[in-house]
Enzyme design. Structure first.
Site, PDB file in Angstrom:
ATOM      1  N   SER A 139       0.803  -1.222   0.000  1.00  0.00           N
ATOM      2  CA  SER A 139       0.000   0.000   0.000  1.00  0.00           C
ATOM      3  C   SER A 139       0.841   1.281   0.000  1.00  0.00           C
ATOM      4  O   SER A 139       0.496   2.228  -0.711  1.00  0.00           O
ATOM      5  CB  SER A 139      -0.970  -0.015   1.190  1.00  0.00           C
ATOM      6  OG  SER A 139      -1.895  -1.058   1.016  1.00  0.00           O
ATOM      7  N   LYS A 162      -8.799  -6.104  11.185  1.00  0.00           N
ATOM      8  CA  LYS A 162      -9.974  -5.550  10.493  1.00  0.00           C
ATOM      9  C   LYS A 162     -11.250  -5.581  11.335  1.00  0.00           C
ATOM     10  O   LYS A 162     -12.062  -4.664  11.251  1.00  0.00           O
ATOM     11  CB  LYS A 162     -10.205  -6.293   9.173  1.00  0.00           C
ATOM     12  CG  LYS A 162      -9.158  -5.934   8.109  1.00  0.00           C
ATOM     13  CD  LYS A 162      -9.422  -6.616   6.783  1.00  0.00           C
ATOM     14  CE  LYS A 162      -8.266  -6.323   5.832  1.00  0.00           C
ATOM     15  NZ  LYS A 162      -8.418  -6.942   4.531  1.00  0.00           N
ATOM     16  N   ASP A 169     -12.573  -3.650   0.557  1.00  0.00           N
ATOM     17  CA  ASP A 169     -12.101  -4.931   0.001  1.00  0.00           C
ATOM     18  C   ASP A 169     -13.123  -5.505  -0.989  1.00  0.00           C
ATOM     19  O   ASP A 169     -12.756  -5.992  -2.061  1.00  0.00           O
ATOM     20  CB  ASP A 169     -11.889  -5.961   1.124  1.00  0.00           C
ATOM     21  CG  ASP A 169     -10.557  -5.782   1.847  1.00  0.00           C
ATOM     22  OD1 ASP A 169      -9.628  -5.203   1.256  1.00  0.00           O
ATOM     23  OD2 ASP A 169     -10.454  -6.225   3.003  1.00  0.00           O
ATOM     24  N   GLY A 171     -12.617 -19.882   2.799  1.00  0.00           N
ATOM     25  CA  GLY A 171     -12.030 -19.042   3.841  1.00  0.00           C
ATOM     26  C   GLY A 171     -13.103 -18.232   4.534  1.00  0.00           C
ATOM     27  O   GLY A 171     -14.172 -17.958   3.943  1.00  0.00           O
ATOM     28  N   GLY A 176     -12.041 -15.516   6.985  1.00  0.00           N
ATOM     29  CA  GLY A 176     -11.371 -14.471   7.745  1.00  0.00           C
ATOM     30  C   GLY A 176     -11.914 -13.100   7.341  1.00  0.00           C
ATOM     31  O   GLY A 176     -12.993 -12.985   6.747  1.00  0.00           O
ATOM     32  N   THR A 205     -12.426 -23.997   9.667  1.00  0.00           N
ATOM     33  CA  THR A 205     -13.124 -23.871  10.947  1.00  0.00           C
ATOM     34  C   THR A 205     -14.563 -23.458  10.649  1.00  0.00           C
ATOM     35  O   THR A 205     -14.855 -22.284  10.380  1.00  0.00           O
ATOM     36  CB  THR A 205     -12.423 -22.809  11.832  1.00  0.00           C
ATOM     37  OG1 THR A 205     -11.019 -23.111  11.866  1.00  0.00           O
ATOM     38  CG2 THR A 205     -12.981 -22.786  13.240  1.00  0.00           C
TER      39      THR A 205
HETATM   40  P1  NAP Z   1      -7.363 -14.151   8.064  1.00  0.00           P
HETATM   41  O1  NAP Z   1      -8.434 -13.316   8.703  1.00  0.00           O
HETATM   42  O2  NAP Z   1      -6.143 -14.501   8.828  1.00  0.00           O
HETATM   43  O3  NAP Z   1      -8.073 -15.510   7.540  1.00  0.00           O
HETATM   44  C1  NAP Z   1      -7.297 -16.558   7.027  1.00  0.00           C
HETATM   45  C2  NAP Z   1      -8.211 -17.634   6.416  1.00  0.00           C
HETATM   46  O4  NAP Z   1      -7.379 -18.648   5.845  1.00  0.00           O
HETATM   47  C3  NAP Z   1      -9.127 -18.320   7.429  1.00  0.00           C
HETATM   48  O5  NAP Z   1     -10.334 -18.671   6.804  1.00  0.00           O
HETATM   49  C4  NAP Z   1      -8.314 -19.587   7.774  1.00  0.00           C
HETATM   50  O6  NAP Z   1      -9.095 -20.660   8.211  1.00  0.00           O
HETATM   51  C5  NAP Z   1      -7.742 -19.909   6.421  1.00  0.00           C
HETATM   52  N1  NAP Z   1      -6.555 -20.750   6.544  1.00  0.00           N
HETATM   53  C6  NAP Z   1      -5.333 -20.390   6.985  1.00  0.00           C
HETATM   54  N2  NAP Z   1      -4.492 -21.454   6.964  1.00  0.00           N
HETATM   55  C7  NAP Z   1      -5.228 -22.505   6.488  1.00  0.00           C
HETATM   56  C8  NAP Z   1      -4.934 -23.865   6.236  1.00  0.00           C
HETATM   57  N3  NAP Z   1      -3.710 -24.382   6.467  1.00  0.00           N
HETATM   58  N4  NAP Z   1      -5.899 -24.677   5.739  1.00  0.00           N
HETATM   59  C9  NAP Z   1      -7.147 -24.175   5.501  1.00  0.00           C
HETATM   60  N5  NAP Z   1      -7.488 -22.875   5.729  1.00  0.00           N
HETATM   61  C10 NAP Z   1      -6.535 -22.052   6.222  1.00  0.00           C
HETATM   62  O7  NAP Z   1      -6.847 -13.448   6.740  1.00  0.00           O
HETATM   63  P2  NAP Z   1      -7.647 -12.473   5.746  1.00  0.00           P
HETATM   64  O8  NAP Z   1      -7.480 -11.064   6.135  1.00  0.00           O
HETATM   65  O9  NAP Z   1      -9.029 -12.990   5.599  1.00  0.00           O
HETATM   66  O10 NAP Z   1      -6.805 -12.696   4.395  1.00  0.00           O
HETATM   67  C11 NAP Z   1      -6.862 -13.920   3.682  1.00  0.00           C
HETATM   68  C12 NAP Z   1      -5.935 -13.832   2.476  1.00  0.00           C
HETATM   69  O11 NAP Z   1      -6.427 -12.862   1.564  1.00  0.00           O
HETATM   70  C13 NAP Z   1      -4.504 -13.409   2.837  1.00  0.00           C
HETATM   71  O12 NAP Z   1      -3.605 -14.132   2.054  1.00  0.00           O
HETATM   72  C14 NAP Z   1      -4.475 -11.946   2.459  1.00  0.00           C
HETATM   73  O13 NAP Z   1      -3.186 -11.507   2.095  1.00  0.00           O
HETATM   74  C15 NAP Z   1      -5.407 -11.917   1.266  1.00  0.00           C
HETATM   75  N6  NAP Z   1      -6.045 -10.619   1.052  1.00  0.00           N
HETATM   76  C16 NAP Z   1      -5.871 -10.025  -0.143  1.00  0.00           C
HETATM   77  C17 NAP Z   1      -6.500  -8.827  -0.401  1.00  0.00           C
HETATM   78  C18 NAP Z   1      -6.311  -8.190  -1.730  1.00  0.00           C
HETATM   79  O14 NAP Z   1      -6.641  -7.000  -1.876  1.00  0.00           O
HETATM   80  N7  NAP Z   1      -5.845  -8.931  -2.716  1.00  0.00           N
HETATM   81  C19 NAP Z   1      -7.291  -8.199   0.577  1.00  0.00           C
HETATM   82  C20 NAP Z   1      -7.453  -8.840   1.795  1.00  0.00           C
HETATM   83  C21 NAP Z   1      -6.807 -10.053   2.029  1.00  0.00           C
HETATM   84  P3  NAP Z   1      -9.486 -20.824   9.786  1.00  0.00           P
HETATM   85  O15 NAP Z   1     -10.637 -19.899  10.028  1.00  0.00           O
HETATM   86  O16 NAP Z   1      -9.833 -22.262   9.877  1.00  0.00           O
HETATM   87  O17 NAP Z   1      -8.260 -20.456  10.573  1.00  0.00           O
END
Ligand code: NAP
Length: 295
Positions: free
Chosen positions: A28, A77, A114, A140, A142, A166
């Protein structure tokens, strides 16, 4: 940045930033400072990494206009929304905010860009795709999945199914959005995934699987209808294993970098009161920042 651009940061500069833990690899600052320089603004955009237990104290200290605003990323967030005095309908529906604006009267206003970033990226990289006729599968649950599910529900997706390791986290999102939107958002178990994929128009990886180059979610993308679109929110690497599998199956793909660039636009407008200047190739700058991960 040249020396002449540096002197634009004067005493009256507008300051904004991005807050996350960790923040070191955030793209960013590169994006916003390129737009600031091109627009000739007296402004700066800086990274912040408060300790995981200190987010609320950090944000409270910014009340009253110490800075104009903050983008918020992992893992803050949901806390960001809780810190705000007011929020947009979308942030409320998502239960998460990635944008905080600090008003001069001391109030904090939250928004979520987002989801609109995701929808803008789909329009750009999968032109003609009709959200209103396409069942969606989100992998996912999160913060990123929250923003996506809320924006897609508001945009008229006929059904949004959230599948997560989860299950209760998927259920929590589905329950809060479905209450407001009348049942188009549901939590589904991993056992149901194949059947959902067979009907999906849009499949989104909103997990962190694939980040840094590992395998993405194991979803069988070849089961989707041939005209389905596959999105990966992960943008490091740019062509994730998940997107490569989608391409190999002949599906159209949308990358996470496009989403990142598009969610930055309304944030920039909220911070600095102007649209990002045309003619700055922020995608090229971001790709340069990604280095080897850009391929
Ligand atoms: P977060 O809140 O930490 O959520 C992570 C998610 O991934 C949860 O659903 C988690 O499942 C799942 N996960 C993690 N490890 C796993 C595994 N080994 N097996 C299965 N599921 C797994 O993260 P977030 O903010 O939602 O972001 C998620 C991704 O999107 C990140 O890589 C982030 O960089 C990307 N992102 C990109 C943008 C963009 O503009 N391109 C914007 C936002 C986020 P559990 O609930 O079971 O732990």
């Amino acid at each position: 940045m040249s020396a002449s651009q540096d002197v634009r940061i004067g005493g009256a500069a507008t300051v904004a930033g991005v807050c996350g833990q960790p923040i070191r690899h955030s793209m960013s600052p590169v994006i916003h400072n390129a737009w600031i320089a091109a627009a000739g603004l007296n402004a700066a955009y800086v990274p912040f990494a408060p300790g995981e237990d200190n987010f609320e104290t950090f944000v409270e200290g910014l009340r009253g206009g110490a800075i104009r605003g903050l983008n918020v990323t992992i893992p803050f967030k949901e806390q960001a929304l809780a810190c705000a005095d007011r929020c947009s309908d979308l942030a409320k529906l998502a239960g998460a905010a990635n944008l905080l604006i600090f008003e001069a009267d001391g109030t904090i206003v939250a928004d979520n860009t987002d989801g609109p970033g995701l929808i803008g990226a789909i329009a750009a990289q999968a032109p003609g795709f009709d959200l209103t006729t396409s069942p969606v599968v989100i992998l996912g649950a999160g913060g990123a999945a929250r923003g996506a599910a809320a924006a897609l529900a508001l945009a008229g997706a006929p059904r949004v199914s959230i599948v997560n390791r989860t299950f209760v986290r998927a259920e929590a999102i589905a329950t809060s959005i479905a209450k407001a939107k009348g049942g188009v958002v549901e939590a589904a178990s991993e056992d149901e995934l194949d059947a959902l994929l067979a009907q999906a128009g849009l499949v989104i990886n909103a997990t962190s699987l694939g980040l840094g180059g590992g395998a993405g979610p194991a979803a069988r993308l070849e089961l989707t209808p041939k005209n389905a679109v596959v999105v990966d929110m992960v943008y490091k690497p740019l062509r994730t294993e998940f997107l490569r599998r989608a391409e190999a199956a002949g599906r159209r793909t949308v990358d996470g970098l496009e989403m990142l660039l598009r969610q930055a636009v309304p944030s920039f407008e909220a911070f600095f009161g102007v649209t990002p200047p045309a003619g700055v190739d922020v995608r090229a700058l971001a790709l340069a920042q990604l280095g080897d991960a850009a391929t």
